[in-house]
Design a protein around this motif. Structure first.
Motif, PDB file in Angstrom:
ATOM      1  N   ILE A  54       0.857  -1.187   0.000  1.00 15.82           N
ATOM      2  CA  ILE A  54       0.000   0.000   0.000  1.00 15.82           C
ATOM      3  C   ILE A  54       0.886   1.227   0.000  1.00 15.82           C
ATOM      4  O   ILE A  54       1.834   1.335   0.780  1.00 15.82           O
ATOM      5  CB  ILE A  54      -0.923   0.012   1.233  1.00 15.82           C
ATOM      6  N   ARG A  55       0.584   2.151  -0.892  1.00 17.46           N
ATOM      7  CA  ARG A  55       1.263   3.448  -0.985  1.00 17.46           C
ATOM      8  C   ARG A  55       0.169   4.489  -0.926  1.00 17.46           C
ATOM      9  O   ARG A  55      -0.804   4.429  -1.677  1.00 17.46           O
ATOM     10  CB  ARG A  55       2.035   3.553  -2.291  1.00 17.46           C
ATOM     11  N   ALA A  56       0.321   5.450  -0.012  1.00 18.65           N
ATOM     12  CA  ALA A  56      -0.743   6.436   0.183  1.00 18.65           C
ATOM     13  C   ALA A  56      -0.140   7.795   0.477  1.00 18.65           C
ATOM     14  O   ALA A  56       1.053   7.925   0.750  1.00 18.65           O
ATOM     15  CB  ALA A  56      -1.650   6.004   1.334  1.00 18.65           C
ATOM     16  N   SER A  57      -0.995   8.809   0.424  1.00 20.07           N
ATOM     17  CA  SER A  57      -0.559  10.158   0.748  1.00 20.07           C
ATOM     18  C   SER A  57      -1.726  10.929   1.352  1.00 20.07           C
ATOM     19  O   SER A  57      -2.852  10.864   0.864  1.00 20.07           O
ATOM     20  CB  SER A  57      -0.065  10.879  -0.505  1.00 20.07           C
ATOM     21  N   CYS A  58      -1.418  11.626   2.426  1.00 18.60           N
ATOM     22  CA  CYS A  58      -2.336  12.588   3.030  1.00 18.60           C
ATOM     23  C   CYS A  58      -1.705  13.964   2.821  1.00 18.60           C
ATOM     24  O   CYS A  58      -0.586  14.062   2.326  1.00 18.60           O
ATOM     25  CB  CYS A  58      -2.514  12.302   4.523  1.00 18.60           C
ATOM     26  N   VAL A  59      -2.379  15.017   3.183  1.00 22.22           N
ATOM     27  CA  VAL A  59      -1.794  16.345   3.039  1.00 22.22           C
ATOM     28  C   VAL A  59      -0.507  16.428   3.867  1.00 22.22           C
ATOM     29  O   VAL A  59       0.502  16.963   3.423  1.00 22.22           O
ATOM     30  CB  VAL A  59      -2.808  17.436   3.463  1.00 22.22           C
ATOM     31  N   ASP A  60      -0.518  15.855   5.064  1.00 20.35           N
ATOM     32  CA  ASP A  60       0.652  15.812   5.943  1.00 20.35           C
ATOM     33  C   ASP A  60       1.105  14.359   6.043  1.00 20.35           C
ATOM     34  O   ASP A  60       0.493  13.554   6.745  1.00 20.35           O
ATOM     35  CB  ASP A  60       0.279  16.365   7.325  1.00 20.35           C
ATOM     36  N   ASN A  61       2.184  14.032   5.347  1.00 20.60           N
ATOM     37  CA  ASN A  61       2.676  12.653   5.341  1.00 20.60           C
ATOM     38  C   ASN A  61       3.684  12.374   6.446  1.00 20.60           C
ATOM     39  O   ASN A  61       4.405  11.383   6.392  1.00 20.60           O
ATOM     40  CB  ASN A  61       3.287  12.315   3.979  1.00 20.60           C
ATOM     41  N   SER A  62       3.729  13.236   7.463  1.00 22.65           N
ATOM     42  CA  SER A  62       4.626  12.983   8.583  1.00 22.65           C
ATOM     43  C   SER A  62       3.924  12.218   9.709  1.00 22.65           C
ATOM     44  O   SER A  62       4.560  11.829  10.675  1.00 22.65           O
ATOM     45  CB  SER A  62       5.186  14.310   9.118  1.00 22.65           C
ATOM     46  N   LYS A  63       2.622  11.995   9.542  1.00 22.88           N
ATOM     47  CA  LYS A  63       1.851  11.276  10.564  1.00 22.88           C
ATOM     48  C   LYS A  63       1.265  10.012   9.955  1.00 22.88           C
ATOM     49  O   LYS A  63       0.847  10.017   8.792  1.00 22.88           O
ATOM     50  CB  LYS A  63       0.709  12.157  11.088  1.00 22.88           C
ATOM     51  N   PRO A  64       1.195   8.920  10.728  1.00 23.73           N
ATOM     52  CA  PRO A  64       0.588   7.683  10.209  1.00 23.73           C
ATOM     53  C   PRO A  64      -0.895   7.869   9.880  1.00 23.73           C
ATOM     54  O   PRO A  64      -1.556   8.761  10.414  1.00 23.73           O
ATOM     55  CB  PRO A  64       0.745   6.692  11.356  1.00 23.73           C
ATOM     56  N   ALA A  65      -1.386   7.026   8.992  1.00 22.65           N
ATOM     57  CA  ALA A  65      -2.795   7.040   8.611  1.00 22.65           C
ATOM     58  C   ALA A  65      -3.303   5.598   8.603  1.00 22.65           C
ATOM     59  O   ALA A  65      -2.523   4.649   8.602  1.00 22.65           O
ATOM     60  CB  ALA A  65      -2.977   7.677   7.240  1.00 22.65           C
ATOM     61  N   THR A  66      -4.614   5.456   8.591  1.00 22.04           N
ATOM     62  CA  THR A  66      -5.237   4.130   8.633  1.00 22.04           C
ATOM     63  C   THR A  66      -5.754   3.745   7.253  1.00 22.04           C
ATOM     64  O   THR A  66      -6.373   4.557   6.572  1.00 22.04           O
ATOM     65  CB  THR A  66      -6.411   4.124   9.641  1.00 22.04           C
ATOM     66  N   VAL A  67      -5.481   2.487   6.865  1.00 32.11           N
ATOM     67  CA  VAL A  67      -6.000   1.932   5.621  1.00 32.11           C
ATOM     68  C   VAL A  67      -6.780   0.677   6.004  1.00 32.11           C
ATOM     69  O   VAL A  67      -6.284  -0.169   6.739  1.00 32.11           O
ATOM     70  CB  VAL A  67      -4.862   1.580   4.640  1.00 32.11           C
ATOM     71  N   GLU A  68      -8.026   0.588   5.514  1.00 30.02           N
ATOM     72  CA  GLU A  68      -8.813  -0.588   5.842  1.00 30.02           C
ATOM     73  C   GLU A  68      -9.625  -1.089   4.662  1.00 30.02           C
ATOM     74  O   GLU A  68      -9.960  -0.338   3.749  1.00 30.02           O
ATOM     75  CB  GLU A  68      -9.697  -0.344   7.059  1.00 30.02           C
TER      76      GLU A  68
END
Length: 181
Positions: A54-68
């Motif tokens: 999985i490769r993802a991007s949020c506006v701020d990629n310095s914090k973890p995010a959840t993928v489900e």
């Protein structure tokens, strides 16, 4: 203004336009800014029992995010080289089908994509290896290989026949001098 100075300016203007055009051609078009929030699954089709990257991007990629997804459950995508990455194991008992994969960013934004799961064990279709000339029904090795071998054997037989029919050189003796005169 003299004709020569107008011509010089015209040539200089054309030269500048050519340089700008060439620079644009070499650099290519400037792409439109892509969305700051996305999620990608690689491979997009996975066999049950295997990992999906999985490769993802949020506006701020310095914090973890959840993928489900119902295909693999919930994983946390961690920051790595300016993007968020994770690996998800698709359990062997996951039924074949298309599953939604959703990214949830810490700021509330989200993105989604699809993951196709195929049955565990034997894939339902073969790998994309070309036009399939050696795959499928027919003789061992396929028609393409059999035809190639037949053409090679025929060529060797023709070469052998051509060599056997080649005329043999005949030794010609020069007449002896001094006889009959």
């Amino acid at each position: 203004m003299s004709t020569q100075s107008r011509t010089t300016r015209g040539v200089a203007g054309l030269g500048l336009a050519a340089v700008v055009g060439l620079g644009g051609a070499l650099l290519g078009p400037v792409p439109a800014r892509a969305s700051d929030v996305f999620v990608q699954v690689n491979p997009s089709t996975v066999q049950a029992g295997f990992l999906a990257g999985i490769r993802a991007s949020c506006v701020d990629n310095s914090k973890p995010a959840t993928v489900e997804s119902t295909a693999f459950g919930r994983v946390t995508a961690q920051p790595q080289d300016g993007v968020l990455t994770a690996a998800a194991l698709v359990p062997e008992d996951t039924k074949p089908g298309t599953y939604r994969v959703k990214l949830s960013c810490p700021d509330g934004k989200s993105a989604a994509t699809n993951l196709v799961v195929v049955a565990a064990g034997r894939p339902t279709r073969g790998p994309a290896t070309g036009f399939g000339g050696t795959a499928g029904q027919g003789p061992p090795g396929g028609w393409l290989v059999t035809g190639g071998i037949a053409a090679t054997v025929a060529g060797l037989l023709l070469a052998l026949v051509a060599l056997r029919r080649r005329p043999q050189p005949v030794a010609v003796r020069a007449p002896r001098r001094g006889y009959g005169r």
